[in-house]
Design a protein around this motif. Structure first.
Motif, PDB file in Angstrom:
ATOM      1  N   ALA A  47      -7.140  -9.410   5.495  1.00  0.00           N
ATOM      2  CA  ALA A  47      -6.763  -8.082   5.997  1.00  0.00           C
ATOM      3  C   ALA A  47      -5.831  -7.367   5.017  1.00  0.00           C
ATOM      4  O   ALA A  47      -5.953  -6.157   4.810  1.00  0.00           O
ATOM      5  CB  ALA A  47      -6.098  -8.197   7.375  1.00  0.00           C
ATOM      6  N   ILE A  48      -4.918  -8.113   4.411  1.00  0.00           N
ATOM      7  CA  ILE A  48      -4.012  -7.509   3.428  1.00  0.00           C
ATOM      8  C   ILE A  48      -4.804  -7.064   2.210  1.00  0.00           C
ATOM      9  O   ILE A  48      -4.606  -5.959   1.688  1.00  0.00           O
ATOM     10  CB  ILE A  48      -2.872  -8.477   3.052  1.00  0.00           C
ATOM     11  N   ALA A  49      -5.741  -7.898   1.756  1.00  0.00           N
ATOM     12  CA  ALA A  49      -6.592  -7.530   0.613  1.00  0.00           C
ATOM     13  C   ALA A  49      -7.407  -6.285   0.956  1.00  0.00           C
ATOM     14  O   ALA A  49      -7.533  -5.372   0.123  1.00  0.00           O
ATOM     15  CB  ALA A  49      -7.499  -8.688   0.233  1.00  0.00           C
ATOM     16  N   ASP A  50      -7.978  -6.222   2.168  1.00  0.00           N
ATOM     17  CA  ASP A  50      -8.736  -5.039   2.585  1.00  0.00           C
ATOM     18  C   ASP A  50      -7.857  -3.791   2.502  1.00  0.00           C
ATOM     19  O   ASP A  50      -8.290  -2.749   2.008  1.00  0.00           O
ATOM     20  CB  ASP A  50      -9.227  -5.200   4.029  1.00  0.00           C
ATOM     21  N   PHE A  51      -6.620  -3.906   2.979  1.00  0.00           N
ATOM     22  CA  PHE A  51      -5.681  -2.773   2.966  1.00  0.00           C
ATOM     23  C   PHE A  51      -5.406  -2.327   1.527  1.00  0.00           C
ATOM     24  O   PHE A  51      -5.507  -1.143   1.205  1.00  0.00           O
ATOM     25  CB  PHE A  51      -4.377  -3.143   3.680  1.00  0.00           C
ATOM     26  N   VAL A  52      -5.059  -3.268   0.661  1.00  0.00           N
ATOM     27  CA  VAL A  52      -4.735  -2.952  -0.736  1.00  0.00           C
ATOM     28  C   VAL A  52      -5.937  -2.319  -1.426  1.00  0.00           C
ATOM     29  O   VAL A  52      -5.806  -1.281  -2.098  1.00  0.00           O
ATOM     30  CB  VAL A  52      -4.250  -4.213  -1.485  1.00  0.00           C
ATOM     31  N   LEU A  53      -7.106  -2.908  -1.271  1.00  0.00           N
ATOM     32  CA  LEU A  53      -8.300  -2.387  -1.947  1.00  0.00           C
ATOM     33  C   LEU A  53      -8.665  -0.999  -1.433  1.00  0.00           C
ATOM     34  O   LEU A  53      -9.093  -0.140  -2.219  1.00  0.00           O
ATOM     35  CB  LEU A  53      -9.460  -3.362  -1.798  1.00  0.00           C
ATOM     36  N   ALA A  54      -8.496  -0.757  -0.149  1.00  0.00           N
ATOM     37  CA  ALA A  54      -8.743   0.588   0.380  1.00  0.00           C
ATOM     38  C   ALA A  54      -7.741   1.588  -0.197  1.00  0.00           C
ATOM     39  O   ALA A  54      -8.104   2.719  -0.552  1.00  0.00           O
ATOM     40  CB  ALA A  54      -8.664   0.572   1.909  1.00  0.00           C
ATOM     41  N   GLU A  55      -6.494   1.171  -0.316  1.00  0.00           N
ATOM     42  CA  GLU A  55      -5.451   2.044  -0.867  1.00  0.00           C
ATOM     43  C   GLU A  55      -5.762   2.473  -2.296  1.00  0.00           C
ATOM     44  O   GLU A  55      -5.467   3.594  -2.675  1.00  0.00           O
ATOM     45  CB  GLU A  55      -4.102   1.303  -0.848  1.00  0.00           C
TER      46      GLU A  55
ATOM     47  N   ALA B  64      -6.578 -14.746  -5.508  1.00  0.00           N
ATOM     48  CA  ALA B  64      -7.730 -15.595  -5.172  1.00  0.00           C
ATOM     49  C   ALA B  64      -8.743 -14.836  -4.318  1.00  0.00           C
ATOM     50  O   ALA B  64      -9.964 -14.885  -4.577  1.00  0.00           O
ATOM     51  CB  ALA B  64      -7.256 -16.861  -4.458  1.00  0.00           C
ATOM     52  N   GLU B  65      -8.275 -14.116  -3.309  1.00  0.00           N
ATOM     53  CA  GLU B  65      -9.169 -13.381  -2.404  1.00  0.00           C
ATOM     54  C   GLU B  65      -9.883 -12.243  -3.121  1.00  0.00           C
ATOM     55  O   GLU B  65     -11.097 -12.050  -2.974  1.00  0.00           O
ATOM     56  CB  GLU B  65      -8.372 -12.841  -1.214  1.00  0.00           C
ATOM     57  N   ILE B  66      -9.148 -11.476  -3.902  1.00  0.00           N
ATOM     58  CA  ILE B  66      -9.737 -10.300  -4.544  1.00  0.00           C
ATOM     59  C   ILE B  66     -10.688 -10.703  -5.668  1.00  0.00           C
ATOM     60  O   ILE B  66     -11.758 -10.115  -5.821  1.00  0.00           O
ATOM     61  CB  ILE B  66      -8.621  -9.339  -5.012  1.00  0.00           C
ATOM     62  N   THR B  67     -10.334 -11.718  -6.443  1.00  0.00           N
ATOM     63  CA  THR B  67     -11.254 -12.167  -7.498  1.00  0.00           C
ATOM     64  C   THR B  67     -12.500 -12.805  -6.888  1.00  0.00           C
ATOM     65  O   THR B  67     -13.590 -12.700  -7.452  1.00  0.00           O
ATOM     66  CB  THR B  67     -10.580 -13.135  -8.488  1.00  0.00           C
TER      67      THR B  67
END
Length: 164
Positions: free
Chosen positions: A153-161, A23-26
């Motif tokens: 914050a978790i989405a930010d981490f994953v997307l940066a990775e 939901a957050e990433i989309t």
């Protein structure tokens, strides 16, 4: 396609986190697909339905189509479970594939951890785990620990990775 996994012990919050991440990433305009590994004989079809009856009669594959979705059911009929790479090759292209489970595969992962489950951190013995999302501050973590409830914050981490 970029891949990122969510892994952890049973009842640690994997599915809930994947749902929130999708939901957050989309919402951010990034296309996402998911792969969910089940350790049991998952059946997506219902007894009595036409597609179920086709499979029970011996069909290798049954494709169900409607104006709003389609699904392909493939029966292994004793053949080994296909490797993750073969399954990923069947997906349509997207920006990111979130993979729930498959803790032994080589793609990078975030581990969900709940103190109440009493399980040790998988990250201590699994170098593919890049961070832990937890409801506590587990001791001995050599990777970043994120708040399990802070989806952004978790989405930010994953997307940066993955470079998105």
């Amino acid at each position: 396609m970029r891949l990122y996994g969510v892994t952890g012990w049973k009842n640690s919050g994997k599915t809930h986190l994947v749902e929130r991440l999708v939901a957050e990433i989309t919402r951010r305009g990034i296309s996402v697909s998911t792969v969910k590994h089940a350790h049991h004989a998952a059946d997506l079809d219902q007894p009595g339905r036409d597609s179920y009856r086709h499979r029970e009669a011996g069909a290798q594959e049954v494709l169900v189509a409607s104006p709003i979705r389609w699904a392909l059911l493939h029966e292994l009929r004793g053949a080994p479970e296909p490797p993750l790479g073969d399954l990923l090759a069947r997906l349509s292209p997207v920006d990111l594939v979130l993979i729930e489970g498959y803790k032994r595969e080589a793609h990078p992962k975030i581990e969900t951890h709940r103190a109440g489950t009493g399980h040790p951190l998988l990250a201590r013995a699994n170098p593919t785990i890049r961070a832990v999302a937890s409801d506590t501050s587990p001791e001995g973590s050599e990777v970043p620990v994120l708040d399990l409830n802070d989806t952004a914050a978790i989405a930010d981490f994953v997307l940066a990775e993955v470079g998105l």
